[in-house]
Design a protein around this motif. Structure first.
Motif, PDB file in Angstrom:
ATOM      1  N   TRP A 197       0.789  -1.189   0.020  1.00 23.01           N
ATOM      2  CA  TRP A 197      -0.016   0.122  -0.034  1.00 23.01           C
ATOM      3  C   TRP A 197       0.969   1.282  -0.001  1.00 23.01           C
ATOM      4  O   TRP A 197       0.431   2.306  -0.754  1.00 23.01           O
ATOM      5  N   ALA A 198       2.145   1.239   0.661  1.00 21.43           N
ATOM      6  CA  ALA A 198       2.908   2.596   0.889  1.00 21.43           C
ATOM      7  C   ALA A 198       3.393   2.768  -0.323  1.00 21.43           C
ATOM      8  O   ALA A 198       3.619   3.941  -0.892  1.00 21.43           O
ATOM      9  N   TRP A 199       3.911   1.845  -1.101  1.00 21.52           N
ATOM     10  CA  TRP A 199       4.579   1.901  -2.276  1.00 21.52           C
ATOM     11  C   TRP A 199       3.908   2.483  -3.621  1.00 21.52           C
ATOM     12  O   TRP A 199       3.884   3.380  -4.190  1.00 21.52           O
ATOM     13  N   SER A 200       2.465   1.975  -3.422  1.00 23.33           N
ATOM     14  CA  SER A 200       1.434   2.212  -4.374  1.00 23.33           C
ATOM     15  C   SER A 200       1.209   3.774  -3.986  1.00 23.33           C
ATOM     16  O   SER A 200       0.904   4.527  -4.879  1.00 23.33           O
ATOM     17  N   PHE A 201       1.014   4.201  -2.675  1.00 25.23           N
ATOM     18  CA  PHE A 201       0.655   5.637  -2.564  1.00 25.23           C
ATOM     19  C   PHE A 201       1.583   6.452  -2.986  1.00 25.23           C
ATOM     20  O   PHE A 201       1.300   7.555  -3.290  1.00 25.23           O
ATOM     21  N   GLN A 224       3.538   6.215  -5.398  1.00 22.60           N
ATOM     22  CA  GLN A 224       3.440   6.280  -6.941  1.00 22.60           C
ATOM     23  C   GLN A 224       1.965   7.213  -7.371  1.00 22.60           C
ATOM     24  O   GLN A 224       1.852   7.185  -8.340  1.00 22.60           O
ATOM     25  N   GLY A 225       1.110   7.426  -6.380  1.00 19.99           N
ATOM     26  CA  GLY A 225      -0.034   7.951  -6.511  1.00 19.99           C
ATOM     27  C   GLY A 225      -1.368   7.131  -6.764  1.00 19.99           C
ATOM     28  O   GLY A 225      -2.200   7.486  -7.150  1.00 19.99           O
ATOM     29  N   ASP A 226      -1.083   5.846  -6.479  1.00 20.22           N
ATOM     30  CA  ASP A 226      -2.050   4.727  -6.618  1.00 20.22           C
ATOM     31  C   ASP A 226      -2.659   4.490  -5.222  1.00 20.22           C
ATOM     32  O   ASP A 226      -2.121   4.065  -4.167  1.00 20.22           O
ATOM     33  N   MET A 227      -3.946   4.943  -4.963  1.00 15.02           N
ATOM     34  CA  MET A 227      -4.464   4.927  -3.571  1.00 15.02           C
ATOM     35  C   MET A 227      -5.211   3.499  -3.530  1.00 15.02           C
ATOM     36  O   MET A 227      -5.951   3.305  -2.640  1.00 15.02           O
ATOM     37  N   GLY A 228      -5.254   2.713  -4.663  1.00 18.90           N
ATOM     38  CA  GLY A 228      -5.874   1.399  -4.415  1.00 18.90           C
ATOM     39  C   GLY A 228      -7.447   1.715  -5.032  1.00 18.90           C
ATOM     40  O   GLY A 228      -7.925   2.717  -5.718  1.00 18.90           O
ATOM     41  N   TYR A 229      -8.256   0.484  -4.899  1.00 15.81           N
ATOM     42  CA  TYR A 229      -9.441   0.517  -5.405  1.00 15.81           C
ATOM     43  C   TYR A 229     -10.414   0.189  -4.277  1.00 15.81           C
ATOM     44  O   TYR A 229     -10.026  -0.523  -3.300  1.00 15.81           O
ATOM     45  N   SER A 230     -11.723   0.589  -4.196  1.00 10.20           N
ATOM     46  CA  SER A 230     -12.593   0.473  -3.170  1.00 10.20           C
ATOM     47  C   SER A 230     -12.875  -1.013  -3.199  1.00 10.20           C
ATOM     48  O   SER A 230     -13.246  -1.678  -4.372  1.00 10.20           O
ATOM     49  N   PHE A 231     -13.307  -1.564  -2.010  1.00  9.43           N
ATOM     50  CA  PHE A 231     -13.656  -2.821  -1.935  1.00  9.43           C
ATOM     51  C   PHE A 231     -15.027  -3.034  -2.193  1.00  9.43           C
ATOM     52  O   PHE A 231     -15.475  -4.112  -2.707  1.00  9.43           O
ATOM     53  N   THR A 232     -15.825  -1.860  -2.005  1.00  6.41           N
ATOM     54  CA  THR A 232     -17.420  -2.229  -2.401  1.00  6.41           C
ATOM     55  C   THR A 232     -17.656  -1.699  -3.727  1.00  6.41           C
ATOM     56  O   THR A 232     -18.493  -2.441  -4.270  1.00  6.41           O
ATOM     57  N   SER A 233     -17.155  -0.723  -4.193  1.00  5.02           N
ATOM     58  CA  SER A 233     -17.634  -0.107  -5.661  1.00  5.02           C
ATOM     59  C   SER A 233     -16.436  -0.749  -6.667  1.00  5.02           C
ATOM     60  O   SER A 233     -16.871  -0.611  -7.906  1.00  5.02           O
ATOM     61  N   ARG A 234     -15.471  -1.170  -6.278  1.00 10.03           N
ATOM     62  CA  ARG A 234     -14.183  -1.557  -7.233  1.00 10.03           C
ATOM     63  C   ARG A 234     -13.801  -0.473  -8.037  1.00 10.03           C
ATOM     64  O   ARG A 234     -13.317  -0.549  -9.089  1.00 10.03           O
ATOM     65  N   ASN A 272     -16.435  -1.141   6.212  1.00 10.65           N
ATOM     66  CA  ASN A 272     -15.162  -1.793   6.340  1.00 10.65           C
ATOM     67  C   ASN A 272     -14.419  -1.640   4.890  1.00 10.65           C
ATOM     68  O   ASN A 272     -13.468  -2.501   4.383  1.00 10.65           O
ATOM     69  N   ASP A 273     -14.654  -0.502   4.437  1.00 10.00           N
ATOM     70  CA  ASP A 273     -13.881  -0.106   2.958  1.00 10.00           C
ATOM     71  C   ASP A 273     -12.286   0.567   3.408  1.00 10.00           C
ATOM     72  O   ASP A 273     -12.237   1.460   3.432  1.00 10.00           O
ATOM     73  N   THR A 274     -11.618  -0.631   3.604  1.00 10.19           N
ATOM     74  CA  THR A 274     -10.341  -0.053   4.121  1.00 10.19           C
ATOM     75  C   THR A 274      -9.585   0.859   3.246  1.00 10.19           C
ATOM     76  O   THR A 274      -8.992   2.108   3.649  1.00 10.19           O
ATOM     77  N   PRO A 275      -9.283   0.457   1.981  1.00 10.41           N
ATOM     78  CA  PRO A 275      -8.578   1.651   1.014  1.00 10.41           C
ATOM     79  C   PRO A 275      -9.082   3.000   1.086  1.00 10.41           C
ATOM     80  O   PRO A 275      -8.349   3.869   1.054  1.00 10.41           O
ATOM     81  N   VAL A 276     -10.403   3.171   0.984  1.00  9.04           N
ATOM     82  CA  VAL A 276     -10.832   4.591   1.105  1.00  9.04           C
ATOM     83  C   VAL A 276     -10.616   5.093   2.246  1.00  9.04           C
ATOM     84  O   VAL A 276     -10.263   6.448   2.582  1.00  9.04           O
ATOM     85  N   VAL A 277     -10.903   4.320   3.535  1.00 14.58           N
ATOM     86  CA  VAL A 277     -10.798   4.995   4.965  1.00 14.58           C
ATOM     87  C   VAL A 277      -9.213   5.470   5.149  1.00 14.58           C
ATOM     88  O   VAL A 277      -8.952   6.477   5.468  1.00 14.58           O
ATOM     89  N   MET A 278      -8.177   4.515   4.663  1.00 14.23           N
ATOM     90  CA  MET A 278      -7.190   4.688   4.779  1.00 14.23           C
ATOM     91  C   MET A 278      -6.486   5.856   3.716  1.00 14.23           C
ATOM     92  O   MET A 278      -5.587   6.771   4.331  1.00 14.23           O
TER      93      MET A 278
END
Length: 338
Positions: free
Chosen positions: A69-73, A75-85, A282-288
């Motif tokens: 997660w830290a390496w992606s962040f 690089q500007g990539d915050m990931g994908y939402s678990f619920t909405s993708r 519990n959508d961790t990527p968005v909360v984080m």
């Protein structure tokens, strides 16, 4: 000066790393399963749920997940939402304009209201005006925003029917009528937030000015025969607004992250509402992402007000009144203008 800023930046980097580790660990160890919504769906078998969990990386150890997660962040990539993708950055950008409009307008309203009231209240200490403003200020920051919001809804929406009590997120401003509707539906959340922030800021301004009124340099200025307006503008405010500028700078990140409670009360689809919904799901990527961006803004704006008086600022960049109302030093070539 450069060395000072570098030292502050070097301290800020470990601070942000520690914040990210703590927040990520809390979210990873918190009760709840991001796949909980799929568990109630009979059409999704346990094998499919396990494949989804593996595709999201939830089957890996927490340290590995944090490093990825830290390496992606970075690089500007915050990931994908678990619920909405959907990409987390897209979800935040969708909510950001609404948050900036409502919360930003509320803070501007608070600053414009707090500064004159705080200054006049301090100069007219223990007067009827000061007592009234102080009482209203205590009332303003003693009442929580959800209570004030409900009172506004009951009074101005239900009883008087002046403003809508639910924010219409589908409204698009295309003409004057739609703009008027947009303003009307924004008035109550802006006023609720603005009154609360103005109450806190006004008390802070009043206390800061009162500390300066009895200083020797103020008595000397009055003894020279200077008018009260000149003494206040050129002497008192220059020193009194130093801590106020710091407080305002530390409050600016809230403009970008939203107001959690107020957005929930008025159903404003801002970043604060997105954070609350993501916590429920519990959508961790968005909360984080939202939490860590808020931490970054806090650290950055905590750096800005500290060395601002040390920076040489050209006179041509700002109106003279700004220098009279702050502690900024105006430089023109090698000559410093006080």
């Amino acid at each position: 000066m450069t060395r000072y800023l570098i030292n502050r930046l070097l301290v800020s980097i470990p601070t942000l790393i520690a914040i990210s580790i703590v927040v990520f660990g809390i979210l990873a160890l918190a009760p709840g399963d991001p796949m909980g919504e799929f568990a109630t769906n009979p059409s999704i078998t346990p094998e499919v749920r396990e494949n989804i969990r593996r595709s999201l990386g939830l089957d890996q150890p927490i340290p590995i997940r944090y490093i990825k997660w830290a390496w992606s962040f970075i690089q500007g990539d915050m990931g994908y939402s678990f619920t909405s993708r959907s990409p987390v950055s897209d979800l935040m950008l969708q909510r950001l304009p609404t948050t900036l409009w409502v919360v930003g307008s509320a803070y501007i309203f608070a600053v414009l209201l707090a500064f004159p009231l705080g200054i006049i209240s301090a100069l007219k200490r223990y007067s009827i005006f000061d007592n009234i403003v102080t009482t209203l200020a205590f009332l303003g920051f003693s009442l929580p925003t959800f209570f004030t919001g409900l009172l506004f809804i009951i009074l101005f929406s239900v009883q008087l029917n002046w403003f809508p009590f639910i924010y219409d997120s589908t409204l698009k401003v295309t003409d004057w009528n739609s703009f008027v509707i947009q303003v009307k539906q924004s008035i109550m959340p802006i006023v609720v937030l603005g009154l609360f922030q103005a109450a806190v800021l006004m008390r802070f301004i009043r206390s800061s000015i009162l500390e300066q009124l009895n200083q020797d340099y103020v008595r000397t200025a009055y003894a020279k025969g200077l008018h009260q307006f000149v003494v206040v503008n050129r002497h008192i405010l220059r020193n009194a607004l130093i801590p106020v500028v710091t407080l305002v700078a530390l409050d600016i990140p809230t403009v970008f992250t939203g107001a959690l409670i107020t957005e929930q009360v008025f159903r404003v689809p801002g970043i604060g509402a997105l954070l609350i919904d993501s916590i429920y799901r519990n959508d961790t990527p968005v909360v984080m992402a939202i939490t860590f961006i808020y931490a970054i803004l806090i650290v950055v704006f905590n750096l800005l007000p500290t060395p601002y008086s040390l920076l040489p600022i050209p006179c041509s960049l700002f109106p003279t009144m700004l220098f009279e109302l702050s502690d900024l030093e105006c430089h023109k070539g090698d000559q410093r203008l006080d």
